[in-house]
Write a protein that holds these residues in place. Structure first.
Motif, PDB file in Angstrom:
ATOM      1  N   ASN A 134      50.650  -8.357 -34.047  1.00 53.98           N
ATOM      2  CA  ASN A 134      49.886  -7.802 -35.159  1.00 53.98           C
ATOM      3  C   ASN A 134      50.516  -6.495 -35.627  1.00 53.98           C
ATOM      4  O   ASN A 134      51.095  -5.749 -34.831  1.00 53.98           O
ATOM      5  N   ILE A 135      50.388  -6.219 -36.938  1.00 48.89           N
ATOM      6  CA  ILE A 135      51.007  -5.040 -37.540  1.00 48.89           C
ATOM      7  C   ILE A 135      49.905  -4.090 -38.013  1.00 48.89           C
ATOM      8  O   ILE A 135      48.936  -4.518 -38.649  1.00 48.89           O
ATOM      9  N   ASP A 136      50.057  -2.813 -37.698  1.00 50.03           N
ATOM     10  CA  ASP A 136      49.084  -1.785 -38.099  1.00 50.03           C
ATOM     11  C   ASP A 136      49.669  -0.969 -39.253  1.00 50.03           C
ATOM     12  O   ASP A 136      50.686  -0.298 -39.084  1.00 50.03           O
ATOM     13  N   PHE A 137      49.024  -1.037 -40.417  1.00 51.60           N
ATOM     14  CA  PHE A 137      49.477  -0.296 -41.583  1.00 51.60           C
ATOM     15  C   PHE A 137      48.825   1.089 -41.700  1.00 51.60           C
ATOM     16  O   PHE A 137      49.001   1.773 -42.696  1.00 51.60           O
ATOM     17  N   GLY A 138      48.074   1.482 -40.698  1.00 48.99           N
ATOM     18  CA  GLY A 138      47.527   2.833 -40.684  1.00 48.99           C
ATOM     19  C   GLY A 138      46.125   2.937 -41.259  1.00 48.99           C
ATOM     20  O   GLY A 138      45.379   1.954 -41.362  1.00 48.99           O
ATOM     21  N   GLU A 139      45.768   4.160 -41.620  1.00 51.96           N
ATOM     22  CA  GLU A 139      44.395   4.490 -42.033  1.00 51.96           C
ATOM     23  C   GLU A 139      44.393   5.183 -43.396  1.00 51.96           C
ATOM     24  O   GLU A 139      45.293   5.962 -43.704  1.00 51.96           O
ATOM     25  N   PHE A 192      33.557   2.640 -42.029  1.00 55.42           N
ATOM     26  CA  PHE A 192      34.795   1.919 -41.718  1.00 55.42           C
ATOM     27  C   PHE A 192      34.847   0.560 -42.418  1.00 55.42           C
ATOM     28  O   PHE A 192      33.853  -0.186 -42.446  1.00 55.42           O
ATOM     29  N   ASN A 193      36.040   0.276 -42.944  1.00 56.99           N
ATOM     30  CA  ASN A 193      36.329  -1.026 -43.556  1.00 56.99           C
ATOM     31  C   ASN A 193      37.683  -1.506 -43.014  1.00 56.99           C
ATOM     32  O   ASN A 193      38.731  -0.917 -43.327  1.00 56.99           O
ATOM     33  N   LYS A 194      37.587  -2.544 -42.192  1.00 57.52           N
ATOM     34  CA  LYS A 194      38.812  -3.093 -41.601  1.00 57.52           C
ATOM     35  C   LYS A 194      39.309  -4.253 -42.461  1.00 57.52           C
ATOM     36  O   LYS A 194      38.665  -5.306 -42.520  1.00 57.52           O
ATOM     37  N   THR A 237      46.954  -5.143 -40.608  1.00 57.43           N
ATOM     38  CA  THR A 237      45.623  -4.532 -40.727  1.00 57.43           C
ATOM     39  C   THR A 237      45.715  -3.127 -41.323  1.00 57.43           C
ATOM     40  O   THR A 237      46.639  -2.358 -40.990  1.00 57.43           O
ATOM     41  N   ILE A 238      44.751  -2.802 -42.193  1.00 60.68           N
ATOM     42  CA  ILE A 238      44.595  -1.451 -42.760  1.00 60.68           C
ATOM     43  C   ILE A 238      43.163  -1.002 -42.517  1.00 60.68           C
ATOM     44  O   ILE A 238      42.205  -1.724 -42.846  1.00 60.68           O
TER      45      ILE A 238
END
Length: 244
Positions: A134-139, A192-194, A237-238
């Motif tokens: 999985n890839i995390d695009f940050g916040e 929060f909105n995932k 995911t953002i």
């Protein structure tokens, strides 16, 4: 008779005196004065010619050490096929290098076998190694009421499909990625909105490839990211935090 002899005698004496007088009156040149300067009267010797009997020295030509044929050109022919300087048969079906590592010719086959094994296990696509994580695009923090999400396939159009979710709610079950951006409007909850973007498959030319751009309700670009060669079942995911 005596008178005749007297006349002859007188004539002879007169002729002798006249001749002596004439010789004394001739011009005598004055020799040049000696100035003390000596001149070299030595005549240089002519150069000696090469005797016609001198032997002619033949020219010596050094053999070319890089041409093996010149070394054996004066040797008698031999019936042996393994004589020095004989050219080998250059016919071959593969490219050869006399200085190459003999094991190098097996490398392409080994790489091909490894490539096939990775593809059979689903670990590699046509464009390289598949990303199986999985890839995390940050916040992102925002006061915007909604986001406009734009997605497209930045590589070749080969059938990539993506599922879009927000807080585990499926917004688009199956989005076909094209060369042009496709838009999705996502209303944001307070807090929060995932946002999840899941690769549903890999294309015919390799892993799932997508570019994503997110704009707020003022059409301000908030982020611009992409994923390359993502394997099926994995997500980008953002995390969006909506502030009041």
């Amino acid at each position: 008779m005596k008178q005749i002899l007297l006349l002859i005698f007188i004539f002879f004496i007169g002729f002798t005196a006249f001749a002596q007088f004439e010789s004394n009156t001739k011009f005598k040149p004055i020799p040049p004065a000696n100035m003390g300067i000596k001149t070299n009267k030595t005549v240089p010797k002519a150069p000696e010619e090469t005797p016609s009997f001198a032997p002619e020295v033949p020219s010596i030509k050094a053999p070319n050490v890089y041409d093996s044929k010149s070394i054996i050109s004066n040797q008698k022919p031999s019936n042996s096929k393994y004589k020095i300087g004989e050219e080998k048969n250059n016919f071959t079906m593969s490219v050869e290098n006399d200085f190459a590592n003999p094991g190098d010719k097996y490398v392409p086959k080994m790489e091909n076998d490894l490539d096939k094994a990775l593809r059979s296990e689903g670990l590699k696509g046509e464009r390289g190694i598949l990303v199986k994580r999985n890839i995390d695009f940050g916040e992102i923090k925002t006061k915007s009421k909604f986001f406009i999400v734009k997605l497209r396939d930045f590589g070749a159009i080969d059938g990539d499909l993506v599922k879009v979710s927000s807080n585990s709610r499926v917004l688009v079950a199956q989005l076909f990625l094209e060369s042009n951006f496709r838009e999705i409007k996502i209303n944001l909850d307070n807090g929060f909105n995932k946002l999840d973007f899941e690769a549903l498959n890999i294309g015919t030319l390799g892993g799932n490839t997508a570019e994503i751009r997110i704009y707020d309700d003022q059409n301000t670009l908030m982020t611009n990211d992409y994923w390359d060669n993502l394997a099926a079942g994995f997500k980008a995911t953002i995390m969006v935090i909506k502030e009041e």
